[in-house]
Motif scaffolding. Structure first.
Motif, PDB file in Angstrom:
ATOM      1  N   THR A 259       0.787  -1.225   0.000  1.00 21.66           N
ATOM      2  CA  THR A 259       0.000   0.000   0.000  1.00 21.66           C
ATOM      3  C   THR A 259       0.827   1.287   0.000  1.00 21.66           C
ATOM      4  O   THR A 259       1.916   1.368   0.576  1.00 21.66           O
ATOM      5  N   GLU A 260       0.245   2.287  -0.635  1.00 16.12           N
ATOM      6  CA  GLU A 260       0.794   3.637  -0.671  1.00 16.12           C
ATOM      7  C   GLU A 260       1.078   4.164   0.739  1.00 16.12           C
ATOM      8  O   GLU A 260       2.014   4.945   0.953  1.00 16.12           O
ATOM      9  N   ALA A 261       0.291   3.738   1.694  1.00 16.81           N
ATOM     10  CA  ALA A 261       0.431   4.240   3.063  1.00 16.81           C
ATOM     11  C   ALA A 261       1.796   3.904   3.666  1.00 16.81           C
ATOM     12  O   ALA A 261       2.270   4.619   4.557  1.00 16.81           O
ATOM     13  N   LEU A 262       2.443   2.855   3.188  1.00 11.49           N
ATOM     14  CA  LEU A 262       3.770   2.528   3.690  1.00 11.49           C
ATOM     15  C   LEU A 262       4.750   3.652   3.390  1.00 11.49           C
ATOM     16  O   LEU A 262       5.565   4.046   4.247  1.00 11.49           O
ATOM     17  N   ARG A 263       4.683   4.189   2.169  1.00 11.78           N
ATOM     18  CA  ARG A 263       5.546   5.329   1.838  1.00 11.78           C
ATOM     19  C   ARG A 263       5.113   6.572   2.589  1.00 11.78           C
ATOM     20  O   ARG A 263       5.935   7.413   2.946  1.00 11.78           O
ATOM     21  N   GLY A 264       3.801   6.682   2.830  1.00 11.77           N
ATOM     22  CA  GLY A 264       3.327   7.803   3.631  1.00 11.77           C
ATOM     23  C   GLY A 264       3.881   7.764   5.048  1.00 11.77           C
ATOM     24  O   GLY A 264       4.051   8.809   5.689  1.00 11.77           O
ATOM     25  N   GLU A 265       4.180   6.545   5.537  1.00 13.83           N
ATOM     26  CA  GLU A 265       4.742   6.381   6.874  1.00 13.83           C
ATOM     27  C   GLU A 265       6.265   6.497   6.886  1.00 13.83           C
ATOM     28  O   GLU A 265       6.888   6.395   7.946  1.00 13.83           O
ATOM     29  N   GLY A 266       6.865   6.664   5.688  1.00  9.01           N
ATOM     30  CA  GLY A 266       8.304   6.870   5.628  1.00  9.01           C
ATOM     31  C   GLY A 266       9.110   5.754   5.013  1.00  9.01           C
ATOM     32  O   GLY A 266      10.354   5.816   5.010  1.00  9.01           O
ATOM     33  N   ALA A 267       8.476   4.709   4.480  1.00 12.80           N
ATOM     34  CA  ALA A 267       9.224   3.636   3.832  1.00 12.80           C
ATOM     35  C   ALA A 267       9.982   4.183   2.624  1.00 12.80           C
ATOM     36  O   ALA A 267       9.506   5.083   1.931  1.00 12.80           O
ATOM     37  N   ALA A 268      11.171   3.625   2.366  1.00 13.45           N
ATOM     38  CA  ALA A 268      12.044   4.127   1.299  1.00 13.45           C
ATOM     39  C   ALA A 268      12.098   3.141   0.136  1.00 13.45           C
ATOM     40  O   ALA A 268      12.028   1.920   0.332  1.00 13.45           O
ATOM     41  N   ILE A 269      12.232   3.678  -1.073  1.00 14.61           N
ATOM     42  CA  ILE A 269      12.442   2.852  -2.259  1.00 14.61           C
ATOM     43  C   ILE A 269      13.937   2.843  -2.543  1.00 14.61           C
ATOM     44  O   ILE A 269      14.562   3.899  -2.693  1.00 14.61           O
ATOM     45  N   VAL A 270      14.510   1.642  -2.597  1.00 14.73           N
ATOM     46  CA  VAL A 270      15.953   1.498  -2.754  1.00 14.73           C
ATOM     47  C   VAL A 270      16.276   0.521  -3.881  1.00 14.73           C
ATOM     48  O   VAL A 270      15.415  -0.251  -4.317  1.00 14.73           O
ATOM     49  N   ASP A 271      17.546   0.569  -4.341  1.00 17.96           N
ATOM     50  CA  ASP A 271      17.990  -0.424  -5.319  1.00 17.96           C
ATOM     51  C   ASP A 271      18.605  -1.618  -4.578  1.00 17.96           C
ATOM     52  O   ASP A 271      18.576  -1.688  -3.347  1.00 17.96           O
ATOM     53  N   ARG A 272      19.181  -2.542  -5.328  1.00 16.72           N
ATOM     54  CA  ARG A 272      19.691  -3.756  -4.701  1.00 16.72           C
ATOM     55  C   ARG A 272      20.893  -3.484  -3.787  1.00 16.72           C
ATOM     56  O   ARG A 272      21.277  -4.338  -2.983  1.00 16.72           O
ATOM     57  N   HIS A 273      21.472  -2.290  -3.886  1.00 13.01           N
ATOM     58  CA  HIS A 273      22.590  -1.923  -3.014  1.00 13.01           C
ATOM     59  C   HIS A 273      22.125  -1.112  -1.807  1.00 13.01           C
ATOM     60  O   HIS A 273      22.946  -0.633  -1.027  1.00 13.01           O
ATOM     61  N   GLY A 274      20.793  -0.937  -1.685  1.00 15.42           N
ATOM     62  CA  GLY A 274      20.247  -0.198  -0.559  1.00 15.42           C
ATOM     63  C   GLY A 274      20.261   1.305  -0.742  1.00 15.42           C
ATOM     64  O   GLY A 274      19.994   2.049   0.218  1.00 15.42           O
ATOM     65  N   GLU A 275      20.545   1.777  -1.962  1.00 18.09           N
ATOM     66  CA  GLU A 275      20.597   3.219  -2.230  1.00 18.09           C
ATOM     67  C   GLU A 275      19.226   3.735  -2.657  1.00 18.09           C
ATOM     68  O   GLU A 275      18.587   3.175  -3.553  1.00 18.09           O
TER      69      GLU A 275
END
Length: 542
Positions: A259-275
């Motif tokens: 859910t979109e709400a995860l990003r609303g709570e501060g979740a980050a989108i990262v690549d396979r290196h964690g960036e």
């Protein structure tokens, strides 16, 4: 009264209610409840609630319920997300009616989350400037709303539910819809009945399952859109298909949704290196509009960087309690989101286009209304704002109920003779093969990133499949796919959820809605496929 159908409805029925609602999702059920005590019949392919995208919605419903929020702010966010194509008066009316519709849902027993003081608990999602999302259990809004409405429908004696019937063809005299042909799924491919009506409310859902990767249930195959177009209804904004950027990429069909709400709570989108890489694309990072996030995730996956949703810091050990649906889907796939990032991919999620309707939900055909995802009201523009879809569904379902009742205040039972209407049998296995081919084609050529060459190739292949298709439901799906591809080809710019690699920027001259009929789409596709075929011959490809 809820009936479980036999292969054909019992001969004891004297007739059919003069209002038939096609679809058992949020829009269809809410409209039926709003029409009560007027008798209506709902027909739905799956048991009510099971084949509807509404029940899978995790975010919630957007409504300016907080003292610090306002209709003006909600409208501004909707217009900004819609990339220049939002119908302002329609969106304003939707935002103004939001509070009343939330209270309707509360009256039907929807257990929206509340704080310790008993006030509705509001959350924030991407592209919203305020906390205005009314939720249930963190990520269970759709399921909880549907459960409450299903119970309300089952307890409403004026509502008859026919489960297991697929609406295939609208019958019309000139521009007036007079009935529909439905197929009994348990009676075989040729078990069809003609249902005469005075009014049809189309609430059949979206087109997500026309794509290989989608968050939508299998029933969302564009059949209602194609059926209406085949009857002559005007279609609007068909090119605008929203891809949710954070489907859980574990090979399931449909794909589970993070859910979109995860990003609303501060979740980050990262690549396979964690960036983190979203800020490379947009100043709002993970809270950028969905189309921007979806393209960034798509590009990361295509480049080999990979894409993951890292919730460990933002949600952490509270994941099972705060987002139980997402947590269960991840654990089932062997991923513990408390300890590892979630692999994600863009997935077909919502269709902003659809059957063109006015502010009352009326289509271009007399006797036909449409609401929910199958309709295009203009409220979403080129890119729907998160959690506006459930709101639009209930707002327009209520308007349609009021309009139908105003135009036809006296209920009638339309005489029904039990007439069956034979149509040619089809090879069900062969039709499934064609559908699988269509889904792969749409994902590859009419997906997150499009181009003239790919769209022309798609139209040529859709024409080949149309020549082979026999089952009316597949014919409807192919018509819907053609409308999306033609509309995408005509819009030579990138705007909102529609991105053309060969026209990567918006064109101010194209900041307008566009409309299309199926005969127009057929003519355009025929000319394009002929030219495409000639070009292949000249190039020596046979």
């Amino acid at each position: 009264m809820s009936l479980t159908p036999s292969p054909f409805p019992p001969q004891s029925w004297a007739g059919i209610d003069d209002v038939v609602i096609v679809g058992g999702g949020l829009a269809g059920l809410f409209c039926a409840l709003k029409l009560a005590p007027r008798p209506v019949t709902i027909i739905t392919a799956a048991p009510i609630g099971e084949g509807a995208s509404s029940g899978w919605a995790q975010g919630g419903i957007a409504a300016a319920m907080d003292a610090e929020d306002s209709v003006e702010d909600h409208l501004a966010d909707t217009i900004a997300a819609g990339a220049g194509l939002v119908d302002g008066p329609i969106a304003r009316g939707m935002a103004e009616e939001a509070s009343a519709r939330i209270h309707d849902l509360l009256s039907y027993g929807v257990p929206f989350d509340r704080d310790l003081a008993g006030q509705l608990k509001l959350s924030r999602e991407a592209a919203h400037s305020r906390h205005r999302i009314v939720r249930v259990g963190g990520d269970r809004a759709g399921a909880a709303i549907m459960q409450a409405l299903i119970e309300a429908v089952r307890e409403t004696p004026s509502i008859r539910v026919l489960e297991g019937f697929v609406a295939e063809t609208l019958k019309a005299e000139s521009t007036y819809v007079t009935g529909l042909i439905a197929r009994d799924r348990r009676g075989g491919l040729s078990a069809r009945i003609l249902l005469p009506t005075r009014a049809v409310v189309l609430a059949s859902g979206g087109i997500g399952h026309l794509y290989a990767v989608t968050t939508n249930p299998p029933e969302a195959r564009g059949e209602g859109l194609g059926m209406a177009a085949r009857a002559g209804a005007l279609i609007a904004d068909a090119e605008f298909v929203q891809f949710h950027p954070t489907a859980v990429d574990v090979g399931r069909d449909p794909a589970p949704l993070a859910t979109e709400a995860l990003r609303g709570e501060g979740a980050a989108i990262v690549d396979r290196h964690g960036e983190r890489f979203m800020f490379e694309t947009h100043e709002a990072g993970e809270l950028a509009p969905r189309d921007i996030v979806a393209r960034a995730v798509h590009a990361a996956k295509m480049s080999g960087r990979g894409a993951f949703l890292d919730c460990r810091e933002a949600v952490g050990m509270e994941f099972p309690e705060r987002f139980p649906t997402v947590f269960a889907a991840c654990m089932e796939a062997g991923i513990d989101p408390r300890e590892a990032p979630i692999p994600i991919a863009p997935a077909a999620h919502y269709h902003m286009g659809g059957v063109h309707v006015d502010g009352l939900g009326r289509t271009s055909l007399d006797g036909l209304w449409a609401c929910g995802e199958v309709a295009s009201t203009g409220a979403h523009g080129a890119n729907r704002l998160a959690s506006n879809s459930l709101l639009e569904a209930v707002v327009f379902a209520a308007r349609i109920a009021e309009d139908v009742q105003g135009l036809m205040p006296n209920h009638r039972v339309v005489r029904w003779s039990g007439q069956s209407t034979p149509e040619g049998d089809a090879d069900e296995l062969g039709e499934e093969v064609l559908l699988t081919r269509l889904r792969r084609l749409m994902a590859e050529e009419v997906g997150v990133v499009r181009s003239q060459e790919g769209l022309e190739r798609a139209l040529e292949e859709i024409a080949e499949m149309q020549a082979a298709a026999r089952l009316p439901s597949l014919v409807n799906s192919l018509a819907a796919a053609k409308l999306v591809a033609v509309a995408a080809l005509r819009r030579e710019e990138s705007r909102g959820a529609h991105f053309r690699a060969d026209f990567p920027h918006p064109d101010p001259a194209e900041a307008r809605r566009r409309f299309l009929t199926l005969p127009q789409a057929d003519a355009i596709a025929k000319a394009i496929t002929a030219a495409y075929h000639d070009a292949r011959l000249e190039a020596g490809h046979g």
